[in-house]
Write an enzyme that holds these catalytic residues in place. Sequence first.
Site, PDB file in Angstrom:
ATOM      1  N   TYR A  81     -16.741  16.964 -15.003  1.00 13.00           N
ATOM      2  CA  TYR A  81     -17.004  15.527 -15.079  1.00 13.00           C
ATOM      3  C   TYR A  81     -18.045  15.169 -14.018  1.00 13.00           C
ATOM      4  O   TYR A  81     -17.903  15.549 -12.838  1.00 13.00           O
ATOM      5  CB  TYR A  81     -15.695  14.762 -14.853  1.00 13.00           C
ATOM      6  CG  TYR A  81     -15.889  13.269 -14.836  1.00 13.00           C
ATOM      7  CD1 TYR A  81     -16.157  12.567 -16.004  1.00 13.00           C
ATOM      8  CD2 TYR A  81     -15.838  12.553 -13.646  1.00 13.00           C
ATOM      9  CE1 TYR A  81     -16.357  11.200 -15.988  1.00 13.00           C
ATOM     10  CE2 TYR A  81     -16.038  11.180 -13.617  1.00 13.00           C
ATOM     11  CZ  TYR A  81     -16.298  10.509 -14.792  1.00 13.00           C
ATOM     12  OH  TYR A  81     -16.502   9.160 -14.769  1.00 13.00           O
ATOM     13  N   LYS A 128      -8.261   6.866 -19.040  1.00 14.57           N
ATOM     14  CA  LYS A 128      -8.589   7.400 -20.350  1.00 14.57           C
ATOM     15  C   LYS A 128      -7.363   7.371 -21.278  1.00 14.57           C
ATOM     16  O   LYS A 128      -6.850   6.310 -21.547  1.00 14.57           O
ATOM     17  CB  LYS A 128      -9.181   8.804 -20.186  1.00 14.57           C
ATOM     18  CG  LYS A 128     -10.213   8.913 -19.038  1.00 14.57           C
ATOM     19  CD  LYS A 128     -11.469   8.092 -19.259  1.00 14.57           C
ATOM     20  CE  LYS A 128     -12.370   7.988 -18.029  1.00 14.57           C
ATOM     21  NZ  LYS A 128     -12.745   9.248 -17.406  1.00 14.57           N
ATOM     22  N   ARG A 184       0.859  -1.200   0.000  1.00 15.74           N
ATOM     23  CA  ARG A 184       0.000   0.000   0.000  1.00 15.74           C
ATOM     24  C   ARG A 184       0.888   1.241   0.000  1.00 15.74           C
ATOM     25  O   ARG A 184       0.607   2.233  -0.656  1.00 15.74           O
ATOM     26  CB  ARG A 184      -0.955   0.005   1.210  1.00 15.74           C
ATOM     27  CG  ARG A 184      -1.665   1.338   1.358  1.00 15.74           C
ATOM     28  CD  ARG A 184      -2.899   1.342   2.265  1.00 15.74           C
ATOM     29  NE  ARG A 184      -2.881   0.415   3.361  1.00 15.74           N
ATOM     30  CZ  ARG A 184      -2.129   0.567   4.464  1.00 15.74           C
ATOM     31  NH1 ARG A 184      -1.336   1.605   4.617  1.00 15.74           N
ATOM     32  NH2 ARG A 184      -2.176  -0.344   5.416  1.00 15.74           N
ATOM     33  N   ASP A 225      -7.523  19.145 -13.706  1.00 18.11           N
ATOM     34  CA  ASP A 225      -7.831  17.819 -14.250  1.00 18.11           C
ATOM     35  C   ASP A 225      -7.404  17.839 -15.722  1.00 18.11           C
ATOM     36  O   ASP A 225      -8.034  18.490 -16.552  1.00 18.11           O
ATOM     37  CB  ASP A 225      -9.335  17.555 -14.096  1.00 18.11           C
ATOM     38  CG  ASP A 225      -9.751  16.179 -14.598  1.00 18.11           C
ATOM     39  OD1 ASP A 225      -9.040  15.613 -15.446  1.00 18.11           O
ATOM     40  OD2 ASP A 225     -10.809  15.679 -14.163  1.00 18.11           O
TER      41      ASP A 225
HETATM   42  C1  LIG Z   1     -13.217   9.648 -16.111  1.00 18.59           C
HETATM   43  C2  LIG Z   1     -12.897  10.979 -15.588  1.00 18.59           C
HETATM   44  C3  LIG Z   1     -12.690  11.190 -14.212  1.00 18.59           C
HETATM   45  C4  LIG Z   1     -12.840  10.089 -13.189  1.00 18.59           C
HETATM   46  O1  LIG Z   1     -11.888   9.099 -13.360  1.00 18.59           O
HETATM   47  P1  LIG Z   1     -12.135   7.535 -13.023  1.00 18.59           P
HETATM   48  O2  LIG Z   1     -10.851   6.910 -13.449  1.00 18.59           O
HETATM   49  O3  LIG Z   1     -13.320   7.087 -13.805  1.00 18.59           O
HETATM   50  O4  LIG Z   1     -12.380   7.468 -11.557  1.00 18.59           O
HETATM   51  C5  LIG Z   1     -12.355  12.467 -13.800  1.00 18.59           C
HETATM   52  N1  LIG Z   1     -12.240  13.488 -14.682  1.00 18.59           N
HETATM   53  C6  LIG Z   1     -12.437  13.317 -16.000  1.00 18.59           C
HETATM   54  C7  LIG Z   1     -12.285  14.484 -16.908  1.00 18.59           C
HETATM   55  C8  LIG Z   1     -12.774  12.072 -16.502  1.00 18.59           C
HETATM   56  O5  LIG Z   1     -12.989  11.921 -17.803  1.00 18.59           O
END
Ligand SMILES: *Cc1c(COP(=O)(O)O)cnc(C)c1O
Length: 379
Positions: free
Chosen positions: A98, A195, A46, A170
Amino acid sequence: MKFNTKTIHGGQEHDPAYGAVMPPIYQTSTYAQTTPGGHKGFEYSRTHNPTRKALENAFASIENGKHGLAFGSGLAAIDAVIKLLKPGDEVISTNDLYGGTYRLFTKIFEDFGIKFHFIGMENADKVEGYVNKNTKLIWVETPTNPMMNIINIQAISEVSKKHNLLLAVDNTFATPFLQRPLDLGADIVMHSATKYIGGHSDLVMGALIVKNDDLAERLYFIQNASGAVCGPQDSFLALRGIKTLHVRMQRHCENGEAIAKYLKNHPKIEKVYWPGFEDHPNHEIAKAQMDGFGGMISFVTKDSNYAEAIKIVENLKIFTLAESLGGVESLAGHPASMTHASIPKEEREKTGVVDSLIRLSVGIEDVNDLIADLEQAIG
Ligand SMILES: *Cc1c(COP(=O)(O)O)cnc(C)c1O
């Protein structure tokens, strides 16, 4: 090192045990000690794992940061950032956000006494107008999801620096191939590595990248204390994904441009949201802070309604109707019923997420096949 070399070599060394070129998947929870505390830098997975460490070093390198932290999901990474705060603290956040981030902020952290202001961030003075003595963090997502608004990171960072706030960005949609927020004054970069970073729709993961040592230490403490880490197998996959990020992104951008232009000229399409168009309201900022415009596109059809949008996404054959984005395969989504269903309709529509909006994550297939697929689905 240039970006296209960093994706392959940044922060990496060959495995010290046998010279393995790719870091092995250290599928272990614990590490032998010769005497209590006598270990090789790893005690418990962890806290540290060599495969995760290699990935975290790669994250730091590609974002021009110093410290990388990998989490079990993008939301787990965001959760760790908000845990830097205390009850009574306030956050100024992008409103076109998001859906899962909005849900985490409003349904979890508001109950812990943290206050969120969701605002349009087209102008830094407006953001500054929301700063008060309790403000601690500005949360920016750019390009925004799914409306593809572009927020001027550097302008917002001037506000955050002036008032001694943290600025988190983000960077999931742009990736460091297109945009490096730490270079523009952000303190924290966050990714859903699920992504584009992973890039193959085969894992769920999150990342944070920072430059500041103190901030890194506080985040490492939260990562270990809260424990939302990712496993070694997924770390290996994400690291493999990073090695082709630059070639994938180049093709995502090329295909994205061709499809955005195709849709814009289509007689049945009312509006296409893509920051590469000169008439996009934030095109100049996009041109200045990004090295390309990406493969994410949203559009609405003329006279479209909920049912017609659903019919189009159901008719697509190469584009898969699915949540998520950023993989090699093209995906289509209907934000109002899928990714943004957790945002109330009035809130959604204020930012343009109408019932007829369709979002595309353009993959790296042959672009003519993708256009032919859209052609038959839109009719
Ligand atoms: C998918 C996404 C998230 C969340 O991420 P997860 O890996 O699904 O928890 C946050 N911000 C954006 C812009 C996203 O596309």
